[in-house]
Design a protein around this motif. Structure first.
Motif, PDB file in Angstrom:
ATOM      1  N   CYS A 117       0.634  -1.203  -0.432  1.00 22.73           N
ATOM      2  CA  CYS A 117      -0.149  -0.131   0.102  1.00 22.73           C
ATOM      3  C   CYS A 117       1.079   1.591  -0.174  1.00 22.73           C
ATOM      4  CB  CYS A 117      -0.746   0.214   1.353  1.00 22.73           C
ATOM      5  SG  CYS A 117      -1.798   1.841   1.375  1.00 22.73           S
ATOM      6  N   THR A 135       0.181   3.762   0.783  1.00 29.38           N
ATOM      7  CA  THR A 135      -0.806   5.128   1.790  1.00 29.38           C
ATOM      8  C   THR A 135       0.195   4.140   3.286  1.00 29.38           C
ATOM      9  OG1 THR A 135      -2.261   5.198   0.797  1.00 29.38           O
ATOM     10  CG2 THR A 135      -2.369   5.873   3.418  1.00 29.38           C
ATOM     11  N   CYS A 136       0.109   3.009   3.495  1.00 29.67           N
ATOM     12  CA  CYS A 136       0.406   2.902   4.686  1.00 29.67           C
ATOM     13  C   CYS A 136       1.613   1.942   4.483  1.00 29.67           C
ATOM     14  CB  CYS A 136      -0.669   2.067   5.868  1.00 29.67           C
ATOM     15  SG  CYS A 136      -1.134   0.814   4.839  1.00 29.67           S
ATOM     16  N   CYS A 182      -5.613  -2.013   0.211  1.00 29.43           N
ATOM     17  CA  CYS A 182      -4.746  -2.535   1.395  1.00 29.43           C
ATOM     18  C   CYS A 182      -5.470  -3.135   2.144  1.00 29.43           C
ATOM     19  CB  CYS A 182      -4.139  -1.711   1.558  1.00 29.43           C
ATOM     20  SG  CYS A 182      -3.228  -1.051   2.804  1.00 29.43           S
ATOM     21  N   CYS A 238      -5.161  -0.783   5.993  1.00 25.32           N
ATOM     22  CA  CYS A 238      -6.287   0.341   5.839  1.00 25.32           C
ATOM     23  C   CYS A 238      -7.370   0.360   5.163  1.00 25.32           C
ATOM     24  CB  CYS A 238      -5.530   1.739   5.693  1.00 25.32           C
ATOM     25  SG  CYS A 238      -4.567   1.935   4.281  1.00 25.32           S
TER      26      CYS A 238
END
Ligand SMILES: [Zn+2]
Length: 182
Positions: free
Chosen positions: A10, A12-13, A32, A35
């Motif tokens: 991911c 993002t995370c 993901c 998240c």
């Protein structure tokens, strides 16, 4: 159907992703597992130029994979924050150090198999002097009979060159060409 599968983790995370069909969607997306963010993948634009100096065209010998050592037109992935024309001019500057005047958008080619659209502008070279960047071993001019057809890096570059020489022989201008590759 082509699926890029660019995201194993991911953005993002950093969690691992799974490819699954989200609710209200009809194809698998990188989702993901931590998240829940969904990361969409869409085709990328590759922009470049066909620079011409008198009777000759400019080709660049690639210093990087893929197709290291093969010849190409100056081209690369479009960046965020620029127009197609700006991207084409930038790539020509970066790869060949060539001074050009951009002309018309000349070839638009869908390369569905790899999720890309390749776009080439015609360009007029203002001088025969080049200053190749780190992605280019050598930049030089070729007459039509000198083109190393068996050493051209990409199908879309070969097609663009073929169409250019056809149009030039026909002598009726350089209309936009579109094609689907592969
Ligand atoms: Zn995540």
């Amino acid at each position: 159907m082509f699926q890029a599968r660019r995201y194993q983790y991911c953005p993002t995370c950093g969690g691992p992703t799974e490819y699954r069909v989200p609710a209200d969607d009809n194809r698998e997306r990188a989702t993901c597992t931590v998240c829940g963010a969904i990361h969409y993948e869409n085709p990328l634009n590759v922009v470049g130029t066909l620079p011409v100096y008198g009777e000759q065209v400019l080709l660049c010998k690639r210093a990087i994979e893929p197709r290291l050592g093969k010849w190409t037109l100056p081209a690369g992935f479009m960046e965020l924050g620029e127009t197609l024309a700006e991207g084409a001019a930038r790539e020509t500057q970066e790869e060949a150090g060539a001074e050009i005047e951009l002309q018309n958008l000349y070839c638009v080619m869908n390369v569905v198999r790899v999720g890309q659209v390749h776009l080439f502008y015609r360009a007029r070279l203002l001088s025969p002097r080049f200053d190749p960047g780190p992605e280019t071993l050598e930049a030089r001019l070729f007459h039509e009979h000198e083109i190393p057809w068996d050493e051209i890096a990409f199908h879309t570059v070969r097609d663009t060159l073929l169409r250019f020489f056809e149009d030039r022989h026909r002598g009726e201008g350089y209309p936009l060409h579109t094609a689907d590759i592969g």
